[in-house]
Enzyme design. Sequence first.
Site, PDB file in Angstrom:
ATOM      1  N   HIS A 131     -72.893  14.560  -0.081  1.00  0.00           N
ATOM      2  CA  HIS A 131     -72.667  13.365  -0.902  1.00  0.00           C
ATOM      3  C   HIS A 131     -73.257  12.130  -0.222  1.00  0.00           C
ATOM      4  O   HIS A 131     -73.988  11.345  -0.861  1.00  0.00           O
ATOM      5  CB  HIS A 131     -71.165  13.189  -1.139  1.00  0.00           C
ATOM      6  CG  HIS A 131     -70.802  11.949  -1.882  1.00  0.00           C
ATOM      7  ND1 HIS A 131     -70.246  11.977  -3.150  1.00  0.00           N
ATOM      8  CD2 HIS A 131     -70.927  10.632  -1.555  1.00  0.00           C
ATOM      9  CE1 HIS A 131     -70.070  10.727  -3.558  1.00  0.00           C
ATOM     10  NE2 HIS A 131     -70.454   9.887  -2.604  1.00  0.00           N
ATOM     11  N   GLU A 132     -72.953  11.962   1.077  1.00  0.00           N
ATOM     12  CA  GLU A 132     -73.425  10.756   1.771  1.00  0.00           C
ATOM     13  C   GLU A 132     -74.944  10.762   1.909  1.00  0.00           C
ATOM     14  O   GLU A 132     -75.594   9.727   1.722  1.00  0.00           O
ATOM     15  CB  GLU A 132     -72.755  10.627   3.145  1.00  0.00           C
ATOM     16  CG  GLU A 132     -71.249  10.447   3.110  1.00  0.00           C
ATOM     17  CD  GLU A 132     -70.771   9.383   2.143  1.00  0.00           C
ATOM     18  OE1 GLU A 132     -71.492   8.382   1.940  1.00  0.00           O
ATOM     19  OE2 GLU A 132     -69.677   9.555   1.571  1.00  0.00           O
ATOM     20  N   HIS A 191     -76.964   9.585  -1.008  1.00  0.00           N
ATOM     21  CA  HIS A 191     -77.126   8.131  -1.150  1.00  0.00           C
ATOM     22  C   HIS A 191     -78.450   7.656  -0.535  1.00  0.00           C
ATOM     23  O   HIS A 191     -79.013   6.655  -0.978  1.00  0.00           O
ATOM     24  CB  HIS A 191     -75.976   7.389  -0.468  1.00  0.00           C
ATOM     25  CG  HIS A 191     -74.717   7.309  -1.274  1.00  0.00           C
ATOM     26  ND1 HIS A 191     -74.630   6.600  -2.455  1.00  0.00           N
ATOM     27  CD2 HIS A 191     -73.482   7.828  -1.064  1.00  0.00           C
ATOM     28  CE1 HIS A 191     -73.395   6.690  -2.939  1.00  0.00           C
ATOM     29  NE2 HIS A 191     -72.678   7.434  -2.114  1.00  0.00           N
ATOM     30  N   CYS A 234     -66.581   8.313  -5.437  1.00  0.00           N
ATOM     31  CA  CYS A 234     -67.531   7.522  -4.662  1.00  0.00           C
ATOM     32  C   CYS A 234     -67.091   6.066  -4.717  1.00  0.00           C
ATOM     33  O   CYS A 234     -66.704   5.569  -5.790  1.00  0.00           O
ATOM     34  CB  CYS A 234     -68.933   7.667  -5.251  1.00  0.00           C
ATOM     35  SG  CYS A 234     -70.182   6.721  -4.367  1.00  0.00           S
TER      36      CYS A 234
HETATM   37 NI    NI Z   1     -70.613   7.805  -2.449  1.00  0.00          NI
END
Ligand code: NI
Length: 178
Positions: A142-143, A146, A100
């Site tokens: 993953h995104e 966030h 990341c």
């Molecule tokens: Ni990330």
Amino acid sequence: MTVRQILKMGDPRLLRQAEPVTEFDTPALHALIADMFDTMHAASGAGLAAPQIGVNLQLVIFGFRRNDRYPEAPPVPETVLLNPVLTPLGTDTEEGWEGCLSVPGMRGMVPRWTRLRYEGVDQYGKPVVREADGFHARVVQHECDHLAGILYPMRIKDFSRFGFTEVLFPGLDPAADD
Ligand code: NI
């Protein structure tokens, strides 16, 4: 357009629940997305979420033909996704390496759904609906994490497989070590 500073883990702004985008096809939104692409490309990232540059909106970008940080990864279509909703397809999960841009120099083995559908809108407010699997599905998860204030180390189950990129992947281009 501008390469923006990427916040690093420990910054409380990375832990917030992001707000939905309510106005589309505006100059401010297009400028923000252009900055996000510049920032992602400058860092050789596979994706970037708006909270990583301190903008608390439900907006992610991702995609690449070939990525220096993940040289083995198959291409992922270049995508702008706002207000996303993810739905797993089936119950299968799989583990894979993630890094990341907000956790520079590190990689960890993270379990993710194998297949999913993602829905949202693009920068013009047009619907985006896709099914994905493998690395594509991993990047989306993953995104979108966030946007809920979740960084990948918070998903790691086995901390014996979390460490420094230069140690775990000694052959990887040092320029991609972030
Ligand atoms: Ni990330």
